[in-house]
Design a protein around this motif. Structure first.
Motif, PDB file in Angstrom:
ATOM      1  N   SER A  48       0.842  -1.211   0.000  1.00 46.67           N
ATOM      2  CA  SER A  48       0.000   0.000   0.000  1.00 46.67           C
ATOM      3  C   SER A  48       0.872   1.254   0.000  1.00 46.67           C
ATOM      4  CB  SER A  48      -0.919   0.017   1.223  1.00 46.67           C
ATOM      5  OG  SER A  48      -1.794  -1.085   1.178  1.00 46.67           O
ATOM      6  N   GLN A  84      -7.122   0.767   0.329  1.00 53.25           N
ATOM      7  CA  GLN A  84      -7.481  -0.498   0.979  1.00 53.25           C
ATOM      8  C   GLN A  84      -8.704  -0.307   1.899  1.00 53.25           C
ATOM      9  OE1 GLN A  84      -3.945  -2.155   2.601  1.00 53.25           O
ATOM     10  NE2 GLN A  84      -4.837  -4.157   2.988  1.00 53.25           N
ATOM     11  N   ASP A 160      -6.096  -1.311  -4.587  1.00 55.70           N
ATOM     12  CA  ASP A 160      -5.473  -1.951  -3.429  1.00 55.70           C
ATOM     13  C   ASP A 160      -6.433  -2.982  -2.831  1.00 55.70           C
ATOM     14  OD1 ASP A 160      -3.937  -2.640  -1.267  1.00 55.70           O
ATOM     15  OD2 ASP A 160      -3.511  -0.579  -0.647  1.00 55.70           O
ATOM     16  N   GLU A 161      -6.196  -4.238  -3.157  1.00 55.44           N
ATOM     17  CA  GLU A 161      -7.028  -5.362  -2.702  1.00 55.44           C
ATOM     18  C   GLU A 161      -8.520  -5.084  -2.908  1.00 55.44           C
ATOM     19  OE1 GLU A 161      -5.914  -7.479   0.743  1.00 55.44           O
ATOM     20  OE2 GLU A 161      -4.044  -6.388   1.011  1.00 55.44           O
TER      21      GLU A 161
HETATM   22 MG   LIG Z   1      -1.930  -2.835   2.225  1.00 56.30          MG
END
Ligand SMILES: [Mg+2]
Ligand SMILES: Nc1ncnc2c1ncn2[C@@H]1O[C@H](COP(=O)(O)OP(=O)(O)OP(=O)(O)O)[C@@H](O)[C@H]1O
Length: 255
Positions: A48, A84, A160-161
């Motif tokens: 991140s 995230q 991010d994810e």
């Molecule tokens: Mg992360």
């Protein structure tokens, strides 16, 4: 520096203020226009942080980061960022949250909602547009955040994810939708995930973080053509690559 890269880290070092250990040290890597790159690595390794640097939320100590040929800090509009944590505004409805990126670009409220409503169905949010973030599950909030990022229309998407909180079936559906969209656009996607199979299905290249501080990224080119289906993941080469990636990550569990 390579001139044709849409995104580039050049000899970048970064330490969070007050920390002794660097997160990134003399790291260089680049993405070309139209690539789909996944970044995988153990929790806490700095994935991140790479995005926080690209979006100017943190500043490099040394080195240079460029987006579309210009320093990333001066070219923030070039990248759409899905953090995230979903960071939805609790006082805005789902449709209003998704419309933020369009409104920021100067689109009228009514036009922005119209645009948002075109995508509610595929994002599994139809019927929820008037609800508030507190009324949604984690996976649904993640989809609102993803829709908001998608609607920025930016040439580079930093995700991010994005699918980590989704149930298995919704996740597969969103992966397939994203892949189809990406195949149609000429956009560049950088995608952080912990899911090796997801990375193999979606990416042209997978970058693996195996050290802290991050100095180099281990690179795997996914041996699949752009035209692919999930069944391709059962090919011997893919099964072997999945195994190697898992082994690599297992060795490198960091605390
Ligand atoms: Mg992360
Ligand atoms: N704002 C911050 N201030 C200080 N340290 C931070 C900050 N954000 C992250 N860190 C530290 O930097 C390191 C990398 O964090 P980062 O969030 O980039 O990891 P990650 O790879 O994204 O992890 P995860 O897979 O759990 O999301 C960690 O040691 C973390 O504690």
């Amino acid at each position: 520096m390579k001139s044709n890269s849409i995104l580039e880290f050049y000899d970048v070092s970064f330490t969070y203020p007050g920390d002794k250990q660097a997160v990134i040290q003399n790291l260089s890597f680049a993405a070309e226009q139209g690539e789909f790159i996944s970044i995988i690595g153990p929790s806490g390794c700095g994935k991140s942080t790479l995005f926080r640097l690209l979006t100017g939320l943190e500043e490099t100590i040394e080195g240079e980061i460029t987006l579309d040929g210009a320093p990333a800090v001066k070219n923030r509009g070039a990248a759409g960022y899905m953090p995230q944590q979903d960071l939805l505004l609790p006082w805005r409805t789902i449709a209003e949250n998704a419309a933020i990126s369009l409104e920021c670009q100067g689109m009228k409220k009514r036009d922005a909602y119209e645009k948002v409503s075109e995508f509610l169905e595929i994002f599994g949010l139809k019927g929820y547009e008037k609800k508030y973030p507190k009324d949604l599950s984690g996976g649904m909030r993640q989809r609102v955040s993803f829709l908001r990022t998608f609607l920025t229309g930016a040439d580079v998407l930093l995700l991010d994810e994005p699918f980590s909180a989704l149930d298995a079936i919704t996740k597969l559906r969103m992966q397939e939708w994203l892949y189809k969209q990406w195949s149609k656009w000429n956009k560049t996607i950088v995608f952080i995930t912990h899911d090796v199979e997801e990375a193999l299905f979606l990416s042209s290249r997978i970058l693996v973080i195996t050290e802290k501080p991050i100095q180099k990224l281990r690179e795997f080119t996914v041996p699949l053509p752009k035209e692919r289906t999930r069944n391709d993941l059962s090919k011997m080469e893919l099964v072997q690559m999945k195994q190697s990636l898992i082994e690599l990550l297992k060795e490198k569990v960091m605390v």
